[in-house]
Design a protein around this motif. Structure first.
Motif, PDB file in Angstrom:
ATOM      1  N   MET A 219      89.347  -6.067  -3.412  1.00 11.31           N
ATOM      2  CA  MET A 219      89.114  -7.392  -4.189  1.00 11.31           C
ATOM      3  C   MET A 219      89.305  -6.992  -5.706  1.00 11.31           C
ATOM      4  N   LYS A 220      89.651  -7.871  -6.650  1.00 10.08           N
ATOM      5  CA  LYS A 220      89.947  -7.551  -7.930  1.00 10.08           C
ATOM      6  C   LYS A 220      89.961  -8.513  -8.876  1.00 10.08           C
ATOM      7  N   LEU A 221      89.155  -8.427  -9.884  1.00 13.19           N
ATOM      8  CA  LEU A 221      89.287  -9.650 -10.982  1.00 13.19           C
ATOM      9  C   LEU A 221      90.666  -9.863 -11.515  1.00 13.19           C
ATOM     10  N   ILE A 222      91.071 -11.240 -11.750  1.00  7.76           N
ATOM     11  CA  ILE A 222      92.306 -11.312 -12.401  1.00  7.76           C
ATOM     12  C   ILE A 222      92.227 -11.182 -13.660  1.00  7.76           C
ATOM     13  N   LYS A 223      93.159 -10.389 -14.460  1.00  9.35           N
ATOM     14  CA  LYS A 223      93.030 -10.101 -15.715  1.00  9.35           C
ATOM     15  C   LYS A 223      93.071 -11.289 -16.539  1.00  9.35           C
ATOM     16  N   ASN A 224      92.363 -11.560 -17.507  1.00 12.86           N
ATOM     17  CA  ASN A 224      92.523 -12.649 -18.584  1.00 12.86           C
ATOM     18  C   ASN A 224      91.878 -13.766 -18.010  1.00 12.86           C
ATOM     19  N   SER A 225      90.942 -13.891 -16.799  1.00 11.31           N
ATOM     20  CA  SER A 225      90.464 -14.612 -16.372  1.00 11.31           C
ATOM     21  C   SER A 225      88.898 -14.405 -15.653  1.00 11.31           C
ATOM     22  N   ALA A 226      87.891 -14.736 -16.413  1.00  6.72           N
ATOM     23  CA  ALA A 226      86.555 -14.239 -16.118  1.00  6.72           C
ATOM     24  C   ALA A 226      86.048 -15.085 -14.885  1.00  6.72           C
ATOM     25  N   SER A 227      86.790 -15.919 -14.498  1.00  8.61           N
ATOM     26  CA  SER A 227      86.233 -16.902 -13.084  1.00  8.61           C
ATOM     27  C   SER A 227      87.078 -16.667 -12.000  1.00  8.61           C
ATOM     28  N   SER A 228      87.957 -15.759 -11.822  1.00 12.14           N
ATOM     29  CA  SER A 228      88.861 -15.825 -10.720  1.00 12.14           C
ATOM     30  C   SER A 228      89.081 -14.351 -10.206  1.00 12.14           C
ATOM     31  N   PHE A 229      88.986 -14.237  -8.760  1.00 11.35           N
ATOM     32  CA  PHE A 229      89.361 -12.899  -8.342  1.00 11.35           C
ATOM     33  C   PHE A 229      90.241 -13.095  -7.299  1.00 11.35           C
ATOM     34  N   VAL A 230      90.952 -11.945  -6.676  1.00 10.36           N
ATOM     35  CA  VAL A 230      91.947 -11.961  -5.650  1.00 10.36           C
ATOM     36  C   VAL A 230      91.244 -11.105  -4.516  1.00 10.36           C
ATOM     37  N   SER A 231      91.515 -11.500  -3.289  1.00  8.59           N
ATOM     38  CA  SER A 231      91.179 -10.512  -2.290  1.00  8.59           C
ATOM     39  C   SER A 231      92.112 -10.327  -1.314  1.00  8.59           C
ATOM     40  N   ALA A 232      92.245  -9.257  -0.565  1.00  6.42           N
ATOM     41  CA  ALA A 232      93.323  -9.111   0.716  1.00  6.42           C
ATOM     42  C   ALA A 232      92.522  -8.674   1.906  1.00  6.42           C
ATOM     43  N   SER A 233      93.065  -8.878   2.857  1.00  5.02           N
ATOM     44  CA  SER A 233      92.544  -8.710   4.138  1.00  5.02           C
ATOM     45  C   SER A 233      93.324  -8.151   5.377  1.00  5.02           C
ATOM     46  N   LEU A 234      92.682  -7.427   6.296  1.00  2.00           N
ATOM     47  CA  LEU A 234      93.400  -6.964   7.555  1.00  2.00           C
ATOM     48  C   LEU A 234      93.918  -8.253   8.174  1.00  2.00           C
TER      49      LEU A 234
ATOM     50  N   HIS B  32      74.254 -11.104 -14.619  1.00  2.00           N
ATOM     51  CA  HIS B  32      75.705 -10.727 -14.261  1.00  2.00           C
ATOM     52  C   HIS B  32      75.807 -11.017 -12.803  1.00  2.00           C
ATOM     53  N   TYR B  33      77.226 -10.935 -12.586  1.00  3.59           N
ATOM     54  CA  TYR B  33      77.305 -11.493 -10.989  1.00  3.59           C
ATOM     55  C   TYR B  33      78.197 -10.125 -10.446  1.00  3.59           C
ATOM     56  N   PHE B  34      77.933 -10.071  -9.157  1.00  4.77           N
ATOM     57  CA  PHE B  34      78.902  -9.191  -8.480  1.00  4.77           C
ATOM     58  C   PHE B  34      79.043  -9.615  -7.180  1.00  4.77           C
ATOM     59  N   VAL B  35      80.310  -8.981  -6.402  1.00  3.36           N
ATOM     60  CA  VAL B  35      80.685  -9.732  -5.150  1.00  3.36           C
ATOM     61  C   VAL B  35      80.864  -8.400  -4.303  1.00  3.36           C
ATOM     62  N   ILE B  36      80.510  -8.450  -3.137  1.00  8.20           N
ATOM     63  CA  ILE B  36      80.718  -7.478  -2.170  1.00  8.20           C
ATOM     64  C   ILE B  36      81.380  -8.081  -0.743  1.00  8.20           C
ATOM     65  N   SER B  37      81.881  -7.275   0.019  1.00 10.35           N
ATOM     66  CA  SER B  37      82.529  -8.032   1.074  1.00 10.35           C
ATOM     67  C   SER B  37      82.222  -7.464   2.469  1.00 10.35           C
ATOM     68  N   THR B  38      82.475  -8.043   3.391  1.00 11.00           N
ATOM     69  CA  THR B  38      81.981  -7.676   4.895  1.00 11.00           C
ATOM     70  C   THR B  38      82.966  -7.345   5.666  1.00 11.00           C
ATOM     71  N   ALA B  39      82.461  -6.688   6.943  1.00 10.27           N
ATOM     72  CA  ALA B  39      83.802  -6.465   7.883  1.00 10.27           C
ATOM     73  C   ALA B  39      84.034  -7.905   8.576  1.00 10.27           C
ATOM     74  N   LEU B  40      83.552  -8.761   8.455  1.00 10.01           N
ATOM     75  CA  LEU B  40      83.608  -9.949   9.022  1.00 10.01           C
ATOM     76  C   LEU B  40      84.406 -10.830   8.484  1.00 10.01           C
ATOM     77  N   GLY B  41      84.899 -10.496   7.131  1.00 11.43           N
ATOM     78  CA  GLY B  41      85.981 -11.103   6.153  1.00 11.43           C
ATOM     79  C   GLY B  41      85.186 -11.971   5.129  1.00 11.43           C
ATOM     80  N   HIS B  42      83.850 -11.950   5.203  1.00 10.68           N
ATOM     81  CA  HIS B  42      83.060 -12.914   4.093  1.00 10.68           C
ATOM     82  C   HIS B  42      82.763 -12.133   2.868  1.00 10.68           C
ATOM     83  N   MET B  43      82.655 -12.787   1.761  1.00 14.90           N
ATOM     84  CA  MET B  43      82.301 -12.263   0.551  1.00 14.90           C
ATOM     85  C   MET B  43      81.239 -12.791  -0.118  1.00 14.90           C
TER      86      MET B  43
END
Length: 81
Positions: free
Chosen positions: A43-58, A2-13
């Motif tokens: 951050m959110k996985l894109i529906k119907n795409s197991a390999s793409s996600f979207v992120s939003a930042s300040l 399994h894979y998981f993604v976390i984000s940081t206050a510096l803007g990295h994932m």
């Protein structure tokens, strides 16, 4: 595996790989996405795409990322910063 993604206050994932069945193993860092220059707020996985996600930042940007190639696919810059 399994894979998981976390984000940081510096803007990295950070992308980690983890075998949940092997409880004695620690997650392995696979990649660090860099692109945002302020805190990633969602951050959110894109529906119907197991390999793409979207992120939003300040930093006012929304980015689409590819988990297969570890690259940024699209950048949407908003006027809100």
């Amino acid at each position: 595996m399994h894979y998981f993604v976390i984000s940081t206050a510096l803007g990295h994932m950070l992308v980690f790989k983890w075998d949940f069945k092997a409880t004695h193993e620690k997650p392995q860092l696979m990649h660090i996405y860099k692109g945002h220059n302020r805190t990633v707020t969602s951050m959110k996985l894109i529906k119907n795409s197991a390999s793409s996600f979207v992120s939003a930042s300040l930093d006012g940007s929304i980015r689409v990322w590819c988990l297969d190639k570890f690259i940024c696919l699209y950048i949407f810059q908003t006027d809100q910063v």
